[in-house]
Design a protein around this motif. Structure first.
Motif, PDB file in Angstrom:
ATOM      1  N   GLY A   1      21.903  24.705  22.807  1.00 38.24           N
ATOM      2  CA  GLY A   1      21.455  24.464  21.437  1.00 38.24           C
ATOM      3  C   GLY A   1      22.405  24.949  20.380  1.00 38.24           C
ATOM      4  O   GLY A   1      22.164  24.750  19.183  1.00 38.24           O
ATOM      5  N   GLU A   2      23.486  25.616  20.774  1.00 36.30           N
ATOM      6  CA  GLU A   2      24.480  26.098  19.827  1.00 36.30           C
ATOM      7  C   GLU A   2      25.816  25.423  20.100  1.00 36.30           C
ATOM      8  O   GLU A   2      25.998  24.741  21.110  1.00 36.30           O
ATOM      9  N   THR A   3      26.775  25.617  19.212  1.00 37.19           N
ATOM     10  CA  THR A   3      28.099  25.009  19.369  1.00 37.19           C
ATOM     11  C   THR A   3      29.216  26.048  19.444  1.00 37.19           C
ATOM     12  O   THR A   3      30.268  25.785  20.021  1.00 37.19           O
ATOM     13  N   ASP A   4      28.993  27.224  18.876  1.00 38.10           N
ATOM     14  CA  ASP A   4      30.027  28.256  18.858  1.00 38.10           C
ATOM     15  C   ASP A   4      30.045  29.015  20.187  1.00 38.10           C
ATOM     16  O   ASP A   4      29.000  29.269  20.797  1.00 38.10           O
ATOM     17  N   GLU A   5      31.244  29.409  20.575  1.00 35.80           N
ATOM     18  CA  GLU A   5      31.410  30.178  21.806  1.00 35.80           C
ATOM     19  C   GLU A   5      31.093  31.644  21.530  1.00 35.80           C
ATOM     20  O   GLU A   5      31.715  32.278  20.680  1.00 35.80           O
ATOM     21  N   PRO A   6      30.134  32.226  22.250  1.00 37.72           N
ATOM     22  CA  PRO A   6      29.744  33.618  21.982  1.00 37.72           C
ATOM     23  C   PRO A   6      30.738  34.607  22.577  1.00 37.72           C
ATOM     24  O   PRO A   6      31.524  34.275  23.460  1.00 37.72           O
ATOM     25  N   ALA A   7      30.689  35.828  22.073  1.00 38.34           N
ATOM     26  CA  ALA A   7      31.554  36.888  22.603  1.00 38.34           C
ATOM     27  C   ALA A   7      31.019  37.413  23.926  1.00 38.34           C
ATOM     28  O   ALA A   7      31.782  37.950  24.735  1.00 38.34           O
ATOM     29  N   MET A   8      29.706  37.300  24.139  1.00 42.17           N
ATOM     30  CA  MET A   8      29.098  37.706  25.398  1.00 42.17           C
ATOM     31  C   MET A   8      27.759  37.002  25.551  1.00 42.17           C
ATOM     32  O   MET A   8      27.207  36.472  24.587  1.00 42.17           O
ATOM     33  N   TYR A   9      27.280  37.005  26.788  1.00 45.94           N
ATOM     34  CA  TYR A   9      25.963  36.439  27.062  1.00 45.94           C
ATOM     35  C   TYR A   9      25.010  37.558  27.463  1.00 45.94           C
ATOM     36  O   TYR A   9      25.428  38.661  27.845  1.00 45.94           O
ATOM     37  N   ARG A  10      23.728  37.230  27.365  1.00 50.91           N
ATOM     38  CA  ARG A  10      22.688  38.129  27.852  1.00 50.91           C
ATOM     39  C   ARG A  10      22.122  37.537  29.137  1.00 50.91           C
ATOM     40  O   ARG A  10      22.124  36.326  29.325  1.00 50.91           O
ATOM     41  N   ILE A  11      21.684  38.385  30.044  1.00 48.61           N
ATOM     42  CA  ILE A  11      21.099  37.880  31.284  1.00 48.61           C
ATOM     43  C   ILE A  11      19.973  36.897  30.962  1.00 48.61           C
ATOM     44  O   ILE A  11      19.265  37.042  29.974  1.00 48.61           O
ATOM     45  N   LYS A  12      19.875  35.856  31.768  1.00 50.27           N
ATOM     46  CA  LYS A  12      18.851  34.815  31.661  1.00 50.27           C
ATOM     47  C   LYS A  12      19.034  33.883  30.455  1.00 50.27           C
ATOM     48  O   LYS A  12      18.141  33.117  30.131  1.00 50.27           O
ATOM     49  N   ASP A  13      20.202  33.941  29.799  1.00 46.22           N
ATOM     50  CA  ASP A  13      20.490  32.975  28.743  1.00 46.22           C
ATOM     51  C   ASP A  13      20.726  31.599  29.364  1.00 46.22           C
ATOM     52  O   ASP A  13      21.303  31.483  30.462  1.00 46.22           O
ATOM     53  N   ASP A  14      20.350  30.554  28.675  1.00 42.88           N
ATOM     54  CA  ASP A  14      20.698  29.185  29.055  1.00 42.88           C
ATOM     55  C   ASP A  14      22.004  28.824  28.368  1.00 42.88           C
ATOM     56  O   ASP A  14      22.154  29.022  27.160  1.00 42.88           O
ATOM     57  N   LEU A  15      22.947  28.281  29.148  1.00 35.36           N
ATOM     58  CA  LEU A  15      24.244  27.970  28.563  1.00 35.36           C
ATOM     59  C   LEU A  15      24.719  26.586  28.986  1.00 35.36           C
ATOM     60  O   LEU A  15      24.276  26.032  30.003  1.00 35.36           O
ATOM     61  N   ASP A  16      25.639  26.036  28.203  1.00 28.36           N
ATOM     62  CA  ASP A  16      26.290  24.763  28.493  1.00 28.36           C
ATOM     63  C   ASP A  16      27.774  25.019  28.751  1.00 28.36           C
ATOM     64  O   ASP A  16      28.401  25.832  28.056  1.00 28.36           O
ATOM     65  N   PHE A  17      28.323  24.306  29.733  1.00 31.93           N
ATOM     66  CA  PHE A  17      29.739  24.448  30.090  1.00 31.93           C
ATOM     67  C   PHE A  17      30.366  23.061  30.143  1.00 31.93           C
ATOM     68  O   PHE A  17      29.748  22.097  30.616  1.00 31.93           O
ATOM     69  N   SER A  18      31.617  22.950  29.670  1.00 30.83           N
ATOM     70  CA  SER A  18      32.313  21.661  29.726  1.00 30.83           C
ATOM     71  C   SER A  18      33.819  21.878  29.829  1.00 30.83           C
ATOM     72  O   SER A  18      34.349  22.905  29.415  1.00 30.83           O
ATOM     73  N   VAL A  19      34.498  20.891  30.402  1.00 29.47           N
ATOM     74  CA  VAL A  19      35.952  20.890  30.498  1.00 29.47           C
ATOM     75  C   VAL A  19      36.399  19.433  30.568  1.00 29.47           C
ATOM     76  O   VAL A  19      35.674  18.574  31.077  1.00 29.47           O
ATOM     77  N   GLU A  20      37.590  19.146  30.054  1.00 29.03           N
ATOM     78  CA  GLU A  20      38.129  17.791  30.083  1.00 29.03           C
ATOM     79  C   GLU A  20      39.278  17.734  31.088  1.00 29.03           C
ATOM     80  O   GLU A  20      40.155  18.599  31.088  1.00 29.03           O
ATOM     81  N   ILE A  21      39.270  16.702  31.947  1.00 27.22           N
ATOM     82  CA  ILE A  21      40.302  16.532  32.973  1.00 27.22           C
ATOM     83  C   ILE A  21      40.895  15.133  32.848  1.00 27.22           C
ATOM     84  O   ILE A  21      40.160  14.141  32.776  1.00 27.22           O
ATOM     85  N   TYR A  22      42.239  15.078  32.824  1.00 28.18           N
ATOM     86  CA  TYR A  22      42.947  13.810  32.677  1.00 28.18           C
ATOM     87  C   TYR A  22      44.006  13.677  33.769  1.00 28.18           C
ATOM     88  O   TYR A  22      44.496  14.672  34.306  1.00 28.18           O
TER      89      TYR A  22
END
Length: 439
Positions: free
Chosen positions: A305-326
């Motif tokens: 639900g957010e767009t900025d990369e956090p400095a740290m996560y808390r346990i049980k946080d929901d997160l999104d991960f992405s990478v581009e490969i060419y």
């Protein structure tokens, strides 16, 4: 005054050299590459001209030199002058200039590419380079690959050393998407793969009826190399993504073999043109990173639900991960599409392992919940696939526990303990009432 002139000349020489060094291979743009071609005889430039012209037409700058040239050098001022090396000098006993076995191996260890073609005149130097790369040529200097069943019908000369080989590796990334229909003409020496080297692949294998021996003498003992254990053409992709091609037939690259018709013994079909040109061209595209070269960019992660990369996560946080490969197509970067790219959420061992979904436009993504363990984790993408450059990306991120004011007011898992406390209080009240007022 002499010192000033010397300094000016030095600066000018370095300045003139910088444009040459700037043409070196870049993983982000594998183009404008310079290749050093070492020959036993400069006449090979004409007899192998079709192969060389194919490289030139694809944008490569070829620098032809004799293998014993006293001015040979792969690097200057600590920078490599070439991005690839082609050794078409099988009989050379000692390289000229500053080039030797150690220099060739350092060249490969620095991530540069190499093609080695030997023949029956192969020297100990060329065999040593091949051995260091993971293949072993037949120790018998007079031995050739012989096949009495899979030989080429035309021009066999009675010794069956001209083979029509068609046992190719099944890999589109190595040999291209267009199937090689015609057999490849091969006349040369056999080599085997070093079992201790897991990076070597047989691209073209001999048939089960082939063996390595001296064609002009009778066999006095069983040959050391026989059948499909004989490799005619092998490739290696090192852990630093340097690529190497090794073959025991220099004639395989020749104009004569490229243009020759071919008919395999026992087969009624005759081809007007051998598969040599297609095979060598497609394989050289792989060797020089025109195909199968991957890059990964824009590794991102953020809370759901957010767009900025956090400095740290808390346990049980929901997160999104992405990478581009060419993947490099030879001219531009195209989206790489695969269904086996994974990400690890790693601390000493993977706590989360997820296969990434892709949008067929190069973007790979997934979502997951941070495990109930705090510490310093890594997002790690480690991708290894046959024929493709390996990818290894990692990004470190700390994970913290709940703060004292972030826990739930009443924890579901603690309900039994709450019940036990209230039960004990009720029991004490009843006991006190009975003890005080019961007669």
């Amino acid at each position: 005054m002499a010192r000033i002139n010397f300094s000016v000349l030095t600066i000018l020489s370095v300045t003139l050299l910088l444009p040459v060094l700037s043409l070196s291979f870049s993983p982000d743009s594998p183009s404008d590459r310079r290749l050093l071609v070492l020959l036993d005889d400069l006449s090979l430039k004409s007899s192998l001209s079709i192969f060389f012209n194919s490289l030139k037409s694809r944008g490569f700058d070829l620098d032809f030199k004799l293998a014993d040239d006293p001015k040979l050098a792969l690097q200057r001022y600590g920078q490599y002058l070439y991005d690839g090396l082609i050794l078409f000098s099988p009989s050379i006993e000692r390289f000229g200039g500053a080039l030797d076995l150690a220099a060739v191996l350092d060249f490969v260890d620095s991530g540069h590419d190499l093609i080695i073609a030997a023949d029956s005149s192969a020297s100990d130097l060329i065999k040593s380079v091949a051995t260091e790369c993971g293949v072993d040529f037949d120790e018998d200097p007079s031995a050739l690959v012989i096949d009495h069943k899979s030989y080429a019908v035309a021009g066999t000369e009675g010794d069956h050393t001209l083979m029509a080989a068609d046992d190719f590796i099944e890999s589109d990334v190595l040999l291209g998407k267009n199937k090689i229909e015609a057999p490849v003409l091969f006349k040369g020496i056999a080599h085997s793969l070093n079992a201790a080297n897991t990076l070597v692949l047989k691209v073209l294998s001999a048939s089960p009826s082939a063996y390595s021996a001296n064609p002009s003498s009778k066999l006095s003992s069983p040959p050391s190399l026989t059948g499909s254990s004989i490799s005619l053409v092998s490739v290696i992709q090192a852990r630093n993504n340097a690529r190497i091609m090794i073959t025991g037939s220099l004639d395989m690259f020749s104009n004569r073999f490229f243009r020759s018709s071919v008919q395999k013994a026992g087969s009624p079909k005759k081809y007007d043109k051998s598969g040599n040109e297609q095979f060598v061209t497609e394989l050289s595209k792989w060797v020089f990173h025109e195909r199968g070269h991957l890059k990964a960019v824009n590794l991102r992660h953020n809370k759901a639900g957010e767009t900025d990369e956090p400095a740290m996560y808390r346990i049980k946080d929901d997160l999104d991960f992405s990478v581009e490969i060419y993947e490099w197509s030879g001219k531009s970067w195209e989206p790489y599409v695969a269904n086996d790219v994974q990400v690890q959420f790693y601390m000493m061992s993977p706590y989360v392992l997820k296969t990434l979904s892709n949008d067929k436009k190069g973007l790979y993504h997934t979502s997951f919940k941070v495990p109930d363990v705090y510490g310093v984790f890594q997002f790690k993408v480690e991708y290894n696939r046959l024929g493709y450059t390996s990818l290894l990306l990692s990004k470190q991120i700390p994970v913290r526990p709940f703060r004292h004011n972030e826990y739930e007011r009443f924890i579901t898992a603690a309900f039994p303990y709450y019940g036990a406390s209230f039960t004990m209080m009720a029991g004490f009240f009843i006991f006190s009432f009975v003890y005080l007022y019961h007669k």
